[in-house]
Scaffold this motif. Structure first.
Motif, PDB file in Angstrom:
ATOM      1  N   ALA A  33       0.832  -1.210   0.000  1.00 42.03           N
ATOM      2  CA  ALA A  33       0.000   0.000   0.000  1.00 42.03           C
ATOM      3  C   ALA A  33       0.865   1.258   0.000  1.00 42.03           C
ATOM      4  CB  ALA A  33      -0.945  -0.007   1.202  1.00 42.03           C
ATOM      5  N   TYR A  34       1.872   1.300   0.873  1.00 39.27           N
ATOM      6  CA  TYR A  34       2.712   2.492   0.960  1.00 39.27           C
ATOM      7  C   TYR A  34       3.682   2.614  -0.214  1.00 39.27           C
ATOM      8  CZ  TYR A  34       0.913   3.886   5.474  1.00 39.27           C
ATOM      9  OH  TYR A  34       0.094   4.316   6.482  1.00 39.27           O
ATOM     10  N   SER A  35       4.104   1.511  -0.786  1.00 33.22           N
ATOM     11  CA  SER A  35       5.039   1.609  -1.912  1.00 33.22           C
ATOM     12  C   SER A  35       4.348   2.037  -3.193  1.00 33.22           C
ATOM     13  CB  SER A  35       5.774   0.285  -2.130  1.00 33.22           C
ATOM     14  OG  SER A  35       4.891  -0.726  -2.563  1.00 33.22           O
ATOM     15  N   THR A  36       3.070   1.729  -3.319  1.00 36.78           N
ATOM     16  CA  THR A  36       2.331   2.057  -4.542  1.00 36.78           C
ATOM     17  C   THR A  36       1.347   3.204  -4.369  1.00 36.78           C
ATOM     18  OG1 THR A  36       0.580   0.458  -4.064  1.00 36.78           O
ATOM     19  CG2 THR A  36       2.477  -0.333  -5.343  1.00 36.78           C
ATOM     20  N   GLY A  37       1.080   3.583  -3.130  1.00 42.44           N
ATOM     21  CA  GLY A  37       0.073   4.608  -2.881  1.00 42.44           C
ATOM     22  C   GLY A  37      -1.326   4.083  -3.135  1.00 42.44           C
ATOM     23  N   ASP A  44       4.794   6.324   0.281  1.00 43.67           N
ATOM     24  CA  ASP A  44       5.799   6.693   1.279  1.00 43.67           C
ATOM     25  C   ASP A  44       6.813   5.549   1.335  1.00 43.67           C
ATOM     26  OD1 ASP A  44       7.307   7.081   3.612  1.00 43.67           O
ATOM     27  OD2 ASP A  44       5.596   7.784   4.780  1.00 43.67           O
ATOM     28  N   LEU A  45       7.954   5.739   0.696  1.00 44.13           N
ATOM     29  CA  LEU A  45       8.936   4.661   0.603  1.00 44.13           C
ATOM     30  C   LEU A  45       9.548   4.296   1.946  1.00 44.13           C
ATOM     31  CD1 LEU A  45      10.774   5.346  -2.782  1.00 44.13           C
ATOM     32  CD2 LEU A  45       8.866   3.807  -2.295  1.00 44.13           C
ATOM     33  N   ILE A  46       9.662   5.250   2.850  1.00 49.24           N
ATOM     34  CA  ILE A  46      10.195   4.933   4.179  1.00 49.24           C
ATOM     35  C   ILE A  46       9.233   3.993   4.902  1.00 49.24           C
ATOM     36  CG2 ILE A  46      10.761   5.876   6.462  1.00 49.24           C
ATOM     37  CD1 ILE A  46      11.860   8.371   4.962  1.00 49.24           C
ATOM     38  N   ALA A  47       7.954   4.326   4.892  1.00 50.83           N
ATOM     39  CA  ALA A  47       6.955   3.463   5.527  1.00 50.83           C
ATOM     40  C   ALA A  47       6.897   2.108   4.821  1.00 50.83           C
ATOM     41  CB  ALA A  47       5.587   4.136   5.517  1.00 50.83           C
ATOM     42  N   ALA A  48       6.958   2.119   3.494  1.00 51.85           N
ATOM     43  CA  ALA A  48       6.912   0.864   2.739  1.00 51.85           C
ATOM     44  C   ALA A  48       8.090  -0.033   3.123  1.00 51.85           C
ATOM     45  CB  ALA A  48       6.928   1.151   1.242  1.00 51.85           C
ATOM     46  N   HIS A  49       9.281   0.533   3.186  1.00 57.53           N
ATOM     47  CA  HIS A  49      10.478  -0.231   3.547  1.00 57.53           C
ATOM     48  C   HIS A  49      10.305  -0.816   4.948  1.00 57.53           C
ATOM     49  CE1 HIS A  49      14.650  -1.123   4.599  1.00 57.53           C
ATOM     50  NE2 HIS A  49      14.953  -1.027   3.310  1.00 57.53           N
TER      51      HIS A  49
END
Length: 99
Positions: A33-37, A44-49
């Protein structure tokens, strides 16, 4: 627009409940979800990571791949921050794993 926020809140709230239990699928879903919005969540790549890192710690091989993929688009400082957030999550949820 309110539907997007409600959708995002539902997605995050629903998956976080399972994520607290260490559910790798829930952690992975949050990373996606966070990597693709997607799902109304802002990219948000930090949250995705962070979420992919936690999913990987819980055995998700796909999360390991996704974490490596998004790392290519992140600075070293962003990765360090994502790792810090993953460690904080583990402490906050009393999960005895090292991020």
């Amino acid at each position: 627009m309110a539907n997007g926020f409600n959708s995002a809140d539902f997605l995050v709230d629903d998956r976080v409940v399972d994520a607290v239990r260490g559910n790798a699928d829930a952690l992975y879903d949050l990373g996606v979800a966070y990597s693709t919005g997607s799902g109304g969540v802002g990219a948000d790549l930090i949250a995705a990571h962070k979420w992919f890192n936690l999913a990987a710690l819980n055995g998700s091989e796909q999360a390991m791949i996704c974490r490596a993929d998004i790392s290519d688009d992140m600075t070293a400082r962003e990765i360090v921050e994502a790792q810090r957030q993953a460690r904080a999550w583990l402490q906050a949820t009393d999960q005895c794993r090292a991020a």
